[in-house]
Design a protein around this motif. Sequence first.
Motif, PDB file in Angstrom:
ATOM      1  N   LYS A 321     -18.797  53.351  -3.617  1.00 43.70           N
ATOM      2  CA  LYS A 321     -19.875  52.505  -3.106  1.00 43.70           C
ATOM      3  C   LYS A 321     -21.062  53.360  -2.664  1.00 43.70           C
ATOM      4  CE  LYS A 321     -16.659  48.955  -1.417  1.00 43.70           C
ATOM      5  NZ  LYS A 321     -16.128  48.280  -0.202  1.00 43.70           N
ATOM      6  N   ALA A 322     -20.764  54.498  -2.021  1.00 42.49           N
ATOM      7  CA  ALA A 322     -21.833  55.397  -1.582  1.00 42.49           C
ATOM      8  C   ALA A 322     -22.562  55.992  -2.785  1.00 42.49           C
ATOM      9  CB  ALA A 322     -21.266  56.507  -0.710  1.00 42.49           C
ATOM     10  N   ALA A 323     -21.811  56.309  -3.846  1.00 45.81           N
ATOM     11  CA  ALA A 323     -22.428  56.885  -5.042  1.00 45.81           C
ATOM     12  C   ALA A 323     -23.365  55.893  -5.705  1.00 45.81           C
ATOM     13  CB  ALA A 323     -21.346  57.342  -6.013  1.00 45.81           C
ATOM     14  N   ARG A 324     -23.021  54.623  -5.708  1.00 37.30           N
ATOM     15  CA  ARG A 324     -23.881  53.603  -6.313  1.00 37.30           C
ATOM     16  C   ARG A 324     -25.187  53.442  -5.532  1.00 37.30           C
ATOM     17  NH1 ARG A 324     -22.197  50.174 -10.181  1.00 37.30           N
ATOM     18  NH2 ARG A 324     -23.668  48.610  -9.429  1.00 37.30           N
ATOM     19  N   ASP A 325     -25.135  53.740  -4.226  1.00 43.06           N
ATOM     20  CA  ASP A 325     -26.333  53.632  -3.397  1.00 43.06           C
ATOM     21  C   ASP A 325     -27.077  54.956  -3.260  1.00 43.06           C
ATOM     22  OD1 ASP A 325     -25.829  50.944  -2.914  1.00 43.06           O
ATOM     23  OD2 ASP A 325     -24.673  51.326  -1.090  1.00 43.06           O
ATOM     24  N   ALA A 326     -26.494  56.028  -3.796  1.00 40.85           N
ATOM     25  CA  ALA A 326     -27.080  57.361  -3.617  1.00 40.85           C
ATOM     26  C   ALA A 326     -28.388  57.481  -4.393  1.00 40.85           C
ATOM     27  CB  ALA A 326     -26.099  58.432  -4.075  1.00 40.85           C
ATOM     28  N   ASP A 327     -29.215  58.402  -3.935  1.00 45.05           N
ATOM     29  CA  ASP A 327     -30.518  58.588  -4.579  1.00 45.05           C
ATOM     30  C   ASP A 327     -30.742  60.065  -4.866  1.00 45.05           C
ATOM     31  OD1 ASP A 327     -32.925  57.906  -5.671  1.00 45.05           O
ATOM     32  OD2 ASP A 327     -33.900  57.370  -3.784  1.00 45.05           O
ATOM     33  N   TRP A 328     -31.588  60.309  -5.812  1.00 43.72           N
ATOM     34  CA  TRP A 328     -31.999  61.655  -6.198  1.00 43.72           C
ATOM     35  C   TRP A 328     -32.532  62.392  -4.970  1.00 43.72           C
ATOM     36  CZ3 TRP A 328     -36.314  62.150 -10.476  1.00 43.72           C
ATOM     37  CH2 TRP A 328     -36.498  63.503 -10.807  1.00 43.72           C
ATOM     38  N   GLY A 329     -32.009  63.594  -4.728  1.00 48.03           N
ATOM     39  CA  GLY A 329     -32.472  64.425  -3.623  1.00 48.03           C
ATOM     40  C   GLY A 329     -31.629  64.332  -2.365  1.00 48.03           C
ATOM     41  N   GLN A 330     -30.700  63.365  -2.297  1.00 47.41           N
ATOM     42  CA  GLN A 330     -29.886  63.193  -1.100  1.00 47.41           C
ATOM     43  C   GLN A 330     -28.734  64.185  -1.050  1.00 47.41           C
ATOM     44  OE1 GLN A 330     -28.588  59.109  -0.967  1.00 47.41           O
ATOM     45  NE2 GLN A 330     -30.541  58.363  -0.188  1.00 47.41           N
ATOM     46  N   ASP A 331     -28.196  64.354   0.184  1.00 48.81           N
ATOM     47  CA  ASP A 331     -26.990  65.145   0.372  1.00 48.81           C
ATOM     48  C   ASP A 331     -25.808  64.455  -0.302  1.00 48.81           C
ATOM     49  OD1 ASP A 331     -28.784  66.296   2.084  1.00 48.81           O
ATOM     50  OD2 ASP A 331     -27.514  66.207   3.855  1.00 48.81           O
ATOM     51  N   TRP A 332     -24.828  65.272  -0.721  1.00 50.37           N
ATOM     52  CA  TRP A 332     -23.574  64.711  -1.215  1.00 50.37           C
ATOM     53  C   TRP A 332     -22.425  65.653  -0.820  1.00 50.37           C
ATOM     54  CZ3 TRP A 332     -22.353  60.041  -2.764  1.00 50.37           C
ATOM     55  CH2 TRP A 332     -21.077  59.828  -3.280  1.00 50.37           C
ATOM     56  N   PRO A 333     -21.299  65.090  -0.337  1.00 44.44           N
ATOM     57  CA  PRO A 333     -21.082  63.677  -0.055  1.00 44.44           C
ATOM     58  C   PRO A 333     -21.817  63.227   1.203  1.00 44.44           C
ATOM     59  CG  PRO A 333     -19.190  64.962   0.650  1.00 44.44           C
ATOM     60  CD  PRO A 333     -20.129  65.920  -0.053  1.00 44.44           C
ATOM     61  N   PRO A 334     -21.977  61.929   1.397  1.00 43.09           N
ATOM     62  CA  PRO A 334     -22.707  61.445   2.572  1.00 43.09           C
ATOM     63  C   PRO A 334     -21.951  61.778   3.843  1.00 43.09           C
ATOM     64  CG  PRO A 334     -21.663  59.622   1.406  1.00 43.09           C
ATOM     65  CD  PRO A 334     -21.505  60.833   0.533  1.00 43.09           C
ATOM     66  N   ALA A 335     -22.665  62.012   4.921  1.00 44.98           N
ATOM     67  CA  ALA A 335     -22.058  62.315   6.220  1.00 44.98           C
ATOM     68  C   ALA A 335     -21.237  61.128   6.699  1.00 44.98           C
ATOM     69  CB  ALA A 335     -23.136  62.655   7.241  1.00 44.98           C
ATOM     70  N   GLY A 336     -20.083  61.435   7.297  1.00 41.68           N
ATOM     71  CA  GLY A 336     -19.236  60.374   7.849  1.00 41.68           C
ATOM     72  C   GLY A 336     -18.370  59.716   6.817  1.00 41.68           C
TER      73      GLY A 336
END
Length: 336
Positions: A321-336
């Motif tokens: 779900k986080a990957a579908r909402d992820a955007d170019w330039g963001q950290d991965w994996p999301p915090a938390g």
Amino acid sequence: MNASAPTTAETLRSTLGGLLDGLPPKQAAAAVERLIASYRGQTPTDVPVLRDRSDVAAYAAYRMPATFEAVRAALDALAEAAPGWAPGSHVDVGGGTGAATWAVDATWDGPRQTTVLDWAEPALTLGRELAAASGSDALRGAHWRRTVIGTGLALPDADLVTVSYVLGELTAQARTAVVAEAARAGRAVVLIEPGTPEGYLRIREARDQLIAAGLRVAAPCPHDGTCPIEVGQDWCHFSARVSRSSLHRQVKGGSLAYEDEKFSYVAATRFPVEPAPSRITRRPQIRKGLVLLDLCGPQGGDPSAGLTRATVTKRHGDLYKAARDADWGQDWPPAG
């Protein structure tokens, strides 16, 4: 982080709205076309690119919203890597009409001493006028100083030094001198260039120079090692969405209400930071039941190992779900 960031952006857009009133359309368009060539790095020079009021008005109306969004995206990455830190002083080198100062104001709250340096007096004059129309004490109280940007540049010490869309206007010798002085003066340094192969090479060169001067990379790279990209094969750049003004539509045509500003950047500091574990380096590719993420991550002693592609599927649950909402330039994996 500054909770009033949307208000800052809206104020800037509305202030720029009537900037070209009274300027003949052909004159505005001619100034824009010349400025586009300079922005793309085709005319390195040792003289100011912005020459008079019409140039400055065209630049501010056409380029300032895009510069603001690109710088704000780079500053957001620095803020994420340095939570709890906020600059109490800011020097913007080659700041022109002040887009970076507006971006800093949209990123951090608090009192701040701001100095904008540029070699074009018409740009400083207009920048001062735009800042006076803002609701920000930091912007209204900024100092606007005419300074030659190049070899011999002397900067006051500051918590934050920004140099945005300037390096491509300079000769190689002046570029090296400006980056060296930014590294000496700033506790944090953020450099932004157009997201072209040439802009990326300038950022890559400056990144090496900042590291050699003792700074550590905060963003976008998750490491201080050699950039893993093979020169000539690819380049590191990111994207920020920009609302298109009437001048954008007049010069470029088309009916979209927005465009994507491509930029390359590096943020480096002299204090501890928490860089991203990995950075998404391309727009995520969403397929049926999976998301493909191009990442730059830890190198483990092998620079080429830093570039990877992650496949995130439905079986990864919340991560999918986080990957579908992820955007170019963001950290991965999301915090938390």
